[in-house]
Structures are given as structure tokens and as C-alpha cells.
Scaffold this active site. Structure first.
Site, PDB file in Angstrom:
ATOM      1  N   LYS A   3       0.837  -1.218   0.000  1.00  0.00           N
ATOM      2  CA  LYS A   3       0.000   0.000   0.000  1.00  0.00           C
ATOM      3  C   LYS A   3       0.863   1.256   0.000  1.00  0.00           C
ATOM      4  O   LYS A   3       0.689   2.132  -0.847  1.00  0.00           O
ATOM      5  CB  LYS A   3      -0.904   0.022   1.244  1.00  0.00           C
ATOM      6  CG  LYS A   3      -1.575   1.385   1.465  1.00  0.00           C
ATOM      7  CD  LYS A   3      -2.488   1.389   2.662  1.00  0.00           C
ATOM      8  CE  LYS A   3      -1.930   1.949   3.942  1.00  0.00           C
ATOM      9  NZ  LYS A   3      -1.737   3.396   4.016  1.00  0.00           N
ATOM     10  N   ASN A   4       1.771   1.335   0.955  1.00  0.00           N
ATOM     11  CA  ASN A   4       2.474   2.609   1.130  1.00  0.00           C
ATOM     12  C   ASN A   4       3.495   2.889   0.029  1.00  0.00           C
ATOM     13  O   ASN A   4       3.922   4.022  -0.142  1.00  0.00           O
ATOM     14  CB  ASN A   4       3.098   2.689   2.527  1.00  0.00           C
ATOM     15  CG  ASN A   4       2.010   2.902   3.576  1.00  0.00           C
ATOM     16  OD1 ASN A   4       0.873   3.252   3.249  1.00  0.00           O
ATOM     17  ND2 ASN A   4       2.348   2.684   4.841  1.00  0.00           N
ATOM     18  N   CYS A  12      -5.738   8.096   8.379  1.00  0.00           N
ATOM     19  CA  CYS A  12      -6.027   7.643   9.737  1.00  0.00           C
ATOM     20  C   CYS A  12      -5.719   8.721  10.771  1.00  0.00           C
ATOM     21  O   CYS A  12      -4.677   9.381  10.687  1.00  0.00           O
ATOM     22  CB  CYS A  12      -5.227   6.387  10.043  1.00  0.00           C
ATOM     23  SG  CYS A  12      -5.788   4.975   9.069  1.00  0.00           S
ATOM     24  N   ARG A  22      -0.066  14.675  13.009  1.00  0.00           N
ATOM     25  CA  ARG A  22       0.460  14.458  11.663  1.00  0.00           C
ATOM     26  C   ARG A  22       0.715  15.759  10.885  1.00  0.00           C
ATOM     27  O   ARG A  22       0.131  15.994   9.810  1.00  0.00           O
ATOM     28  CB  ARG A  22      -0.442  13.499  10.872  1.00  0.00           C
ATOM     29  CG  ARG A  22      -0.704  12.209  11.616  1.00  0.00           C
ATOM     30  CD  ARG A  22      -1.450  11.185  10.795  1.00  0.00           C
ATOM     31  NE  ARG A  22      -0.562  10.458   9.898  1.00  0.00           N
ATOM     32  CZ  ARG A  22      -0.966   9.450   9.109  1.00  0.00           C
ATOM     33  NH1 ARG A  22      -2.224   9.077   9.112  1.00  0.00           N
ATOM     34  NH2 ARG A  22      -0.121   8.817   8.328  1.00  0.00           N
ATOM     35  N   ASP A  38       3.184   0.575  12.306  1.00  0.00           N
ATOM     36  CA  ASP A  38       1.998  -0.006  11.655  1.00  0.00           C
ATOM     37  C   ASP A  38       1.706  -1.430  12.139  1.00  0.00           C
ATOM     38  O   ASP A  38       0.604  -1.935  11.937  1.00  0.00           O
ATOM     39  CB  ASP A  38       2.176  -0.031  10.130  1.00  0.00           C
ATOM     40  CG  ASP A  38       2.224   1.366   9.532  1.00  0.00           C
ATOM     41  OD1 ASP A  38       1.835   2.318  10.232  1.00  0.00           O
ATOM     42  OD2 ASP A  38       2.659   1.504   8.386  1.00  0.00           O
ATOM     43  N   ARG A  88      -9.018   0.117   3.372  1.00  0.00           N
ATOM     44  CA  ARG A  88      -8.042   1.095   2.888  1.00  0.00           C
ATOM     45  C   ARG A  88      -6.706   0.446   2.583  1.00  0.00           C
ATOM     46  O   ARG A  88      -5.950   0.945   1.766  1.00  0.00           O
ATOM     47  CB  ARG A  88      -7.768   2.143   3.966  1.00  0.00           C
ATOM     48  CG  ARG A  88      -8.794   3.187   4.077  1.00  0.00           C
ATOM     49  CD  ARG A  88      -8.294   4.236   5.041  1.00  0.00           C
ATOM     50  NE  ARG A  88      -9.260   5.312   5.097  1.00  0.00           N
ATOM     51  CZ  ARG A  88      -9.231   6.274   5.992  1.00  0.00           C
ATOM     52  NH1 ARG A  88      -8.281   6.286   6.920  1.00  0.00           N
ATOM     53  NH2 ARG A  88     -10.121   7.220   5.974  1.00  0.00           N
TER      54      ARG A  88
HETATM   55  N1  EPU Z   1       6.139  14.501  11.301  1.00  0.00           N
HETATM   56  C1  EPU Z   1       6.352  15.837  11.581  1.00  0.00           C
HETATM   57  N2  EPU Z   1       6.382  16.712  10.545  1.00  0.00           N
HETATM   58  C2  EPU Z   1       6.239  16.324   9.246  1.00  0.00           C
HETATM   59  C3  EPU Z   1       6.026  14.965   8.973  1.00  0.00           C
HETATM   60  C4  EPU Z   1       5.982  14.068  10.021  1.00  0.00           C
HETATM   61  O1  EPU Z   1       6.477  16.224  12.736  1.00  0.00           O
HETATM   62  O2  EPU Z   1       6.285  17.188   8.353  1.00  0.00           O
HETATM   63  C5  EPU Z   1       6.097  13.544  12.405  1.00  0.00           C
HETATM   64  C6  EPU Z   1       4.743  12.835  12.526  1.00  0.00           C
HETATM   65  O3  EPU Z   1       3.831  13.580  13.286  1.00  0.00           O
HETATM   66  C7  EPU Z   1       5.124  11.532  13.168  1.00  0.00           C
HETATM   67  C8  EPU Z   1       6.513  11.256  12.602  1.00  0.00           C
HETATM   68  O4  EPU Z   1       7.006  12.496  12.116  1.00  0.00           O
HETATM   69  O5  EPU Z   1       5.229  11.708  14.543  1.00  0.00           O
HETATM   70  C9  EPU Z   1       6.561  10.231  11.478  1.00  0.00           C
HETATM   71  O6  EPU Z   1       5.630  10.571  10.470  1.00  0.00           O
HETATM   72  P1  EPU Z   1       5.855  10.155   8.950  1.00  0.00           P
HETATM   73  O7  EPU Z   1       5.885  11.378   8.126  1.00  0.00           O
HETATM   74  O8  EPU Z   1       6.989   9.202   8.852  1.00  0.00           O
HETATM   75  O9  EPU Z   1       4.525   9.341   8.636  1.00  0.00           O
HETATM   76  P2  EPU Z   1       3.534   9.515   7.435  1.00  0.00           P
HETATM   77  O10 EPU Z   1       4.287   9.787   6.182  1.00  0.00           O
HETATM   78  O11 EPU Z   1       2.435  10.432   7.830  1.00  0.00           O
HETATM   79  C10 EPU Z   1       3.667   7.014   6.700  1.00  0.00           C
HETATM   80  C11 EPU Z   1       2.684   5.933   6.415  1.00  0.00           C
HETATM   81  C12 EPU Z   1       2.066   5.475   7.721  1.00  0.00           C
HETATM   82  C13 EPU Z   1       3.157   4.978   8.644  1.00  0.00           C
HETATM   83  C14 EPU Z   1       4.218   6.062   8.840  1.00  0.00           C
HETATM   84  C15 EPU Z   1       5.406   5.602   9.649  1.00  0.00           C
HETATM   85  C16 EPU Z   1       1.834   6.426   4.225  1.00  0.00           C
HETATM   86  C17 EPU Z   1       0.737   6.951   3.391  1.00  0.00           C
HETATM   87  N3  EPU Z   1       1.656   6.462   5.527  1.00  0.00           N
HETATM   88  O12 EPU Z   1       2.933   8.059   7.329  1.00  0.00           O
HETATM   89  O13 EPU Z   1       1.211   4.403   7.388  1.00  0.00           O
HETATM   90  O14 EPU Z   1       2.606   4.652   9.884  1.00  0.00           O
HETATM   91  O15 EPU Z   1       4.690   6.503   7.546  1.00  0.00           O
HETATM   92  O16 EPU Z   1       5.998   4.507   9.066  1.00  0.00           O
HETATM   93  O17 EPU Z   1       2.850   5.963   3.705  1.00  0.00           O
HETATM   94  C18 EPU Z   1      -0.625   2.981   7.716  1.00  0.00           C
HETATM   95  O18 EPU Z   1      -0.258   2.371   6.691  1.00  0.00           O
HETATM   96  O19 EPU Z   1      -1.516   2.537   8.487  1.00  0.00           O
HETATM   97  C19 EPU Z   1       0.013   4.235   8.045  1.00  0.00           C
HETATM   98  C20 EPU Z   1      -0.496   5.081   8.930  1.00  0.00           C
END
Ligand code: EPU
Length: 422
Positions: free
Chosen positions: A25-26, A120, A125, A308, A400
Site C-alpha cells: 500500500k504505502n 487515519c 500528523r 503499523d 483502505r
Molecule cells: N512529522 C512531523 N512533521 C512532518 C512529517 C511528520 O512532525 O512534516 C512527524 C509525525 O507527526 C510523526 C513522525 O514524524 O510523529 C513520522 O511521520 P511520517 O511522516 O513518517 O509518517 P507519514 O508519512 O504520515 C507514513 C505511512 C504510515 C506509517 C508512517 C510511519 C503512508 C501513506 N503512511 O505516514 O502508514 O505509519 O509513515 O511509518 O505511507 C498505515 O499504513 O496505516 C500508516 C499510517
């Protein structure tokens, strides 16, 4: 979420047999927007047939791209007619990864207007690091009226120092930087397998991305990218969820078509618990008979234990011998499933971002409600291990991210069905 259906599971059946894992997915939700950077049609294979993928098809079409999508087979995207740069509220809210359209559209045409993403609700975020990255390569960004406006006359390579390791930020800036003049260097980049997969996809179109999978990624911008055919990697989290479900039901399951090296953090924990895990090049076999021991889990960025999988793992730990402690370090609100597990007889105390799980002999079926995708996975695992019948409300969250999950579980012997809510 319509909430018009519920999932019914009669628990207690050991899962047995062979099951093939779907495409990631990701990685898919990054690769599909990345097709907009291409100057010719490209074809993506092994995409999972899930809601997030369907939402991205609609978004690409709304931007003017021609998309030929054959679920379970391929997606062919001709981006040459994609002249739009706006993704509105309704579309953006359908998934978290809609924010990758900012990086992709900035790279493609130097302009993006994308409503804040959905996805989610597992914490605040923020996307400040994405915007910081875009600014570092010459884009102006503004948050206004619930949307991000980004534009640049010309993107120019630069150094980006991420304050936190962010998967989304790394991917988004990587996308835009592929079309920047000169070289961009991402420092403190995320190292997840799907970052490497996206880099491989971009490079297969002629992009020059080096270092993906390490914390420093170098991207030399290219003005023209050629068409490609690319198959995305298998889903690491689906693989892990199936491994956990096999152990939780005292089953014997071979998960085929996966990449065992991506699963090392989970495999190590399962072995520590007393579960038997063996692997070959592209398959993992999980067996459990007898009791399993409590373990401590701390979520970390890759290659640490993935956030995850924290939720499904906590379901398995509810019946472990002893006390397990789970620390969630990535997202501040990823314990919403714990209350539901308690409804099923688990003994769990949550203090801030730590959950203390005292193992109980068994879980009992109960009506429970899904609050996010991986909470849904946790409740699925709990339902499969529980005595009696579990009713899972809002199962749409599970759709999803898990392709045909009921069919897959049924093929392993689970008694699971979906029915309309009266
Ligand atoms: N963060 C910041 N600022 C930013 C971006 C992130 O402070 O600009 C913080 C977030 O609040 C969090 C941490 O950094 O505390 C990590 O967030 P990250 O950006 O790595 O996560 P994401 O890109 O929002 C993706 C996956 C998630 C998965 C996380 C961590 C996708 C679409 N989503 O989220 O997947 O949990 O990386 O591996 O790729 C899921 O599949 O259920 C899911 C939530």
C-alpha cells in the site's frame, strides 16, 4: 465512512495453509502520483486492489491523466494530458497520501493546490517538514483555506535537513526534486523499503536518485523522464499482519511472495515470544503451538519495529504469558484499539504513549469498532483468536489497506463474513 456493514468472525480456528501477499500500500500510494513526473505513459504492476489505490485513480483522472486500471493486473497512466494542478477537499480527504500530489505536481508543472489530506487519525500528523523541503528547493508554499498552495518558477537543487525522520516528507521532496535543476540532498531521510521502491521506480524512468535506504539521499534533477513498466514490492505490513494472525491462532501459515529481510524486526520479536518462524527467499512460515511469552515492543523508524504493526502485535500480546510493555514513539494517538481489546477481555492499562498488557488466558468475542486501518487489523487478529463471535463495526477502514482480506483469511480456514447492519 458509511458504516453500513459489519464484519463477523467466529474465532478460535487455527489458520493453516499458504497465502500470497499483495503489493505494498504505502509504496503504491507514492508510485502512482510519481507517474505524473513521467513524460510518457508508464505501467505499474502488482498494485493492491484497495480503496487508497482507487482514490488515486480518481485523482489522476481529475487532473486530466488517462488511466487504464485493471484491478489485480496493471495500471497504465498516460500523464501527457494531465494539465490540472488542483486536488480538492473531497478527493484529498479520501487518503493520507493525497499529499504526494503536492510534490508530484510541483515537479511536473511547478504549481500545486492540494487540500489537506485525510487518512487515519492517529496523531496530529503535521507536514511542516514537507513544506520545509519544498522551500529548500525553491518553491513558495502557503497554507490557506484548508489547502496547501505551492509554486515555483524553477525548482533548484538544495540541501534538506529533516528535523524528524519522516516517510511522507522524504517521499514528497524526492518527487519534486526529480525535476529540479541540479542536485538535492536529503539528510536524515527515512529508510523504509517503500522509499527504496519509489527510488527504483523513479530511476526506471531515467531519474537519478542515489542512496535510498540510507539516511542521505541524492537526487540529480532531470528535465525529461521516459516511460517504464514497474512492479511494486510486496506489502510489508500485510505480511506482518498475516504472520501475527498465524501465531495468534496457533496456526501454521506460509506467507508467499514476501521479502523476509523487510520483516526482521517482527521476526525477531516473534522468535523471542517462542513462535517458530522460518524463511526462504520469498516466503515466511509461521507456526505456533503452546503458549507464547510476553515481550516489550518499542516502535521505531525502519529498520526498527514498525508502528503499523504495533496495533496487531498488541492483540497477540493480550494472551501472552506475563506482562508486555508497548511504547509507541511515532504517533501520539495510536492506542485507540486498546479499549476495544479490553472489551474482549484483555487486561491493558494505557499511560500516555505506553501500554502495559497483562496476559490473560483467552479473549472473548464482542462487538467492537474500528477507528483506523491498523486498529482494524488488531481487531481482526483479536477476533480470530477469541472464543465466540466478534462483530467488527466500521470495517471500511480495513479496506483502505488490506486487499481481499476476508478471502485470504477464509482460504486459511477462518470463519469470517461481512453482513449489512440491520
Ligand atoms: N512529522 C512531523 N512533521 C512532518 C512529517 C511528520 O512532525 O512534516 C512527524 C509525525 O507527526 C510523526 C513522525 O514524524 O510523529 C513520522 O511521520 P511520517 O511522516 O513518517 O509518517 P507519514 O508519512 O504520515 C507514513 C505511512 C504510515 C506509517 C508512517 C510511519 C503512508 C501513506 N503512511 O505516514 O502508514 O505509519 O509513515 O511509518 O505511507 C498505515 O499504513 O496505516 C500508516 C499510517
Amino acid at each position: 465512512m458509511s458504516g453500513k456493514e459489519k464484519m463477523m468472525i467466529s474465532g478460535g480456528m487455527p489458520l493453516e495453509g499458504v497465502v500470497r501477499v499483495s503489493g505494498g500500500k504505502n509504496t503504491s500510494v507514492a508510485v502512482i502520483p510519481a507517474t505524473l513526473l513521467c513524460d510518457e505513459p508508464c505501467t505499474i504492476e502488482n498494485l493492491p486492489d484497495i480503496d487508497d489505490v482507487r482514490a488515486l485513480v480518481d485523482i489522476l483522472r481529475s487532473l486530466g491523466a488517462e488511466v487504464d486500471y485493471e484491478p489485480g493486473a496493471f495500471m497504465r497512466v498516460d500523464p501527457r494530458t494531465a494539465h490540472g494542478c488542483q486536488v480538492g477537499y473531497r478527493d484529498a480527504q479520501r487518503l493520507r497520501a493525497s499529499y504526494y500530489l503536492i510534490g508530484a505536481l510541483l515537479g511536473r508543472q511547478g504549481k500545486a493546490e492540494v487540500a489537506f489530506p485525510g487518512g487515519c487519525k492517529i496523531g496530529t500528523r503535521p507536514i511542516d517538514q514537507h513544506l520545509k523541503g519544498f522551500n529548500a528547493i525553491g518553491a513558495r508554499t502557503e497554507e490557506r483555506g484548508g489547502a496547501i498552495f505551492a509554486d515555483a518558477e524553477e525548482l533548484t537543487g538544495g540541501d534538506v535537513f529533516f528535523d524528524v525522520v519522516t516517510v511522507g516528507g522524504t517521499i514528497n521532496v524526492m518527487l519534486a526534486a526529480c525535476k529540479a535543476q541540479g542536485t538535492t540532498v536529503l539528510h536524515n531521510a527515512a529508510k523504509e523499503p517503500h522509499i527504496v521502491d519509489l527510488a527504483n521506480f523513479l530511476n526506471s524512468m531515467g531519474a537519478r536518485v542515489k542512496g535510498a535506504g540510507t539516511d542521505t539521499i541524492r537526487i540529480k534533477g532531470e528535465s525529461w523522464l521516459h516511460g517504464t513498466t514497474y512492479a511494486v514490492i510486496p506489502d510489508q505490513i500485510e505480511t506482518g499482519t498475516l504472520m501475527i494472525a498465524a501465531a495468534a491462532t496457533h496456526g501454521d501459515v506460509e506467507i508467499s511472495g514476501c521479502i523476509p529481510t523487510h520483516m526482521e524486526a517482527l521476526t525477531a520479536k516473534l522468535l523471542e515470544m517462542g513462535v517458530r518462524v522460518t524463511d526462504s527467499d520469498d516466503a515466511i512460515r509461521v507456526r505456533m503451538n503452546g503458549a507464547h511469552r510476553a515481550v516489550n515492543v518499542k516502535t521505531q523508524v525502519y529498520p526498527g519495529f514498525p508502528t503499523d504493526l504495533q496495533q496487531p502485535m498488541s492483540a497477540l500480546l493480550t494472551t501472552a504469558h506475563g506482562t508486555s510493555i508497548i511504547q509507541e514513539t511515532i504517533f501520539e494517538s495510536r492506542f485507540k484499539h486498546m479499549d476495544e481489546l479490553v472489551r474482549m477481555g484483555a487486561n491493558i492499562r494505557v499511560v500516555d504513549r505506553t501500554a502495559i498488557i497483562e496476559g490473560v488466558p483467552t479473549l472473548y468475542g464482542a462487538p467492537v469498532t474500528t477507528t483506523d486501518l491498523r486498529a482494524g487489523a488488531a481487531l481482526l487478529v483479536a477476533g480470530l483468536m477469541a472464543k465466540g463471535e466478534t462483530e467488527i463495526y466500521e470495517p471500511e477502514y480495513i479496506d483502505r489497506g488490506y486487499e481481499h482480506i476476508e478471502d485470504k483469511l477464509r482460504s486459511l480456514g477462518a470463519v469470517i463474513r461481512r453482513e449489512p447492519i440491520e
